[in-house]
Design a protein around this motif. Structure first.
Motif, PDB file in Angstrom:
ATOM      1  N   TRP A 174       0.839  -1.211   0.000  1.00 27.27           N
ATOM      2  CA  TRP A 174       0.000   0.000   0.000  1.00 27.27           C
ATOM      3  C   TRP A 174       0.872   1.259   0.000  1.00 27.27           C
ATOM      4  CZ3 TRP A 174      -5.074   0.424  -0.841  1.00 27.27           C
ATOM      5  CH2 TRP A 174      -5.891  -0.679  -0.644  1.00 27.27           C
ATOM      6  N   LEU A 175       1.928   1.254   0.816  1.00 26.94           N
ATOM      7  CA  LEU A 175       2.812   2.424   0.895  1.00 26.94           C
ATOM      8  C   LEU A 175       3.520   2.683  -0.431  1.00 26.94           C
ATOM      9  CD1 LEU A 175       4.062   4.672   2.598  1.00 26.94           C
ATOM     10  CD2 LEU A 175       5.788   3.011   3.356  1.00 26.94           C
ATOM     11  N   MET A 176       3.997   1.627  -1.076  1.00 24.37           N
ATOM     12  CA  MET A 176       4.670   1.799  -2.361  1.00 24.37           C
ATOM     13  C   MET A 176       3.706   2.286  -3.438  1.00 24.37           C
ATOM     14  SD  MET A 176       7.464  -1.250  -2.556  1.00 24.37           S
ATOM     15  CE  MET A 176       6.947  -2.438  -1.335  1.00 24.37           C
ATOM     16  N   ALA A 177       2.469   1.800  -3.401  1.00 22.05           N
ATOM     17  CA  ALA A 177       1.467   2.293  -4.362  1.00 22.05           C
ATOM     18  C   ALA A 177       1.199   3.772  -4.115  1.00 22.05           C
ATOM     19  CB  ALA A 177       0.182   1.479  -4.251  1.00 22.05           C
ATOM     20  N   LEU A 178       1.125   4.166  -2.860  1.00 25.84           N
ATOM     21  CA  LEU A 178       0.938   5.579  -2.522  1.00 25.84           C
ATOM     22  C   LEU A 178       2.113   6.412  -3.029  1.00 25.84           C
ATOM     23  CD1 LEU A 178      -0.603   7.836  -1.033  1.00 25.84           C
ATOM     24  CD2 LEU A 178       0.622   7.138   1.046  1.00 25.84           C
ATOM     25  N   CYS A 179       3.311   5.911  -2.837  1.00 26.40           N
ATOM     26  CA  CYS A 179       4.506   6.621  -3.331  1.00 26.40           C
ATOM     27  C   CYS A 179       4.455   6.784  -4.844  1.00 26.40           C
ATOM     28  CB  CYS A 179       5.776   5.878  -2.930  1.00 26.40           C
ATOM     29  SG  CYS A 179       6.175   5.999  -1.178  1.00 26.40           S
TER      30      CYS A 179
END
Length: 125
Positions: A111-116
């Motif tokens: 989720w964090l990488m997709a947000l980035c």
């Protein structure tokens, strides 16, 4: 990215199959606590299968190394998180339990990488 799409679709299918299996075949086998654990595994698998489809669609719009990493992290997370919970329920071997948090961390990282990826993509507009 096609592997991420294929895994997401297969994982979604398996979550429906496993959900039905848990609701019918395992209802008389598992105690109430383990039924809840099994349902959690199915629910998280479905949510994250949908996330993989979203990652694939975002990647088609804006190719990003962050999205590719996010997809692989989510795949590992599904296998470790839901897989360890399924194994725990079906075998009742407690050593599967400590694997689950590692899967959860992989899901959060996805989720964090997709947000980035989305944030970095907005910088170019």
């Amino acid at each position: 990215m096609n592997m991420i799409l294929r895994f997401g679709l297969l994982s979604g299918l398996l979550s429906v199959i496993l959900g039905a299996f848990g609701a019918h075949a395992l209802r008389s086998v598992l105690d109430e606590r383990l039924q809840g654990v099994f349902e959690t595994a199915v629910r998280y698998q479905m949510y994250h299968s949908l996330l993989l489809l979203g990652i694939y669609l975002l990647y088609r719009h804006h190719a990003s190394v962050w999205l590719r990493r996010a997809g692989y992290s989510v795949i590992v997370g599904i296998v470790l998180f839901s897989g360890s919970l399924y194994a725990l329920c079906l075998t009742q071997q407690s050593w599967f339990g400590p694997v689950t948090p590692f899967g959860g961390l992989c899901l959060m990282a996805g989720w964090l990488m997709a947000l980035c990826a989305v944030w970095k993509g907005q910088d170019h507009e």
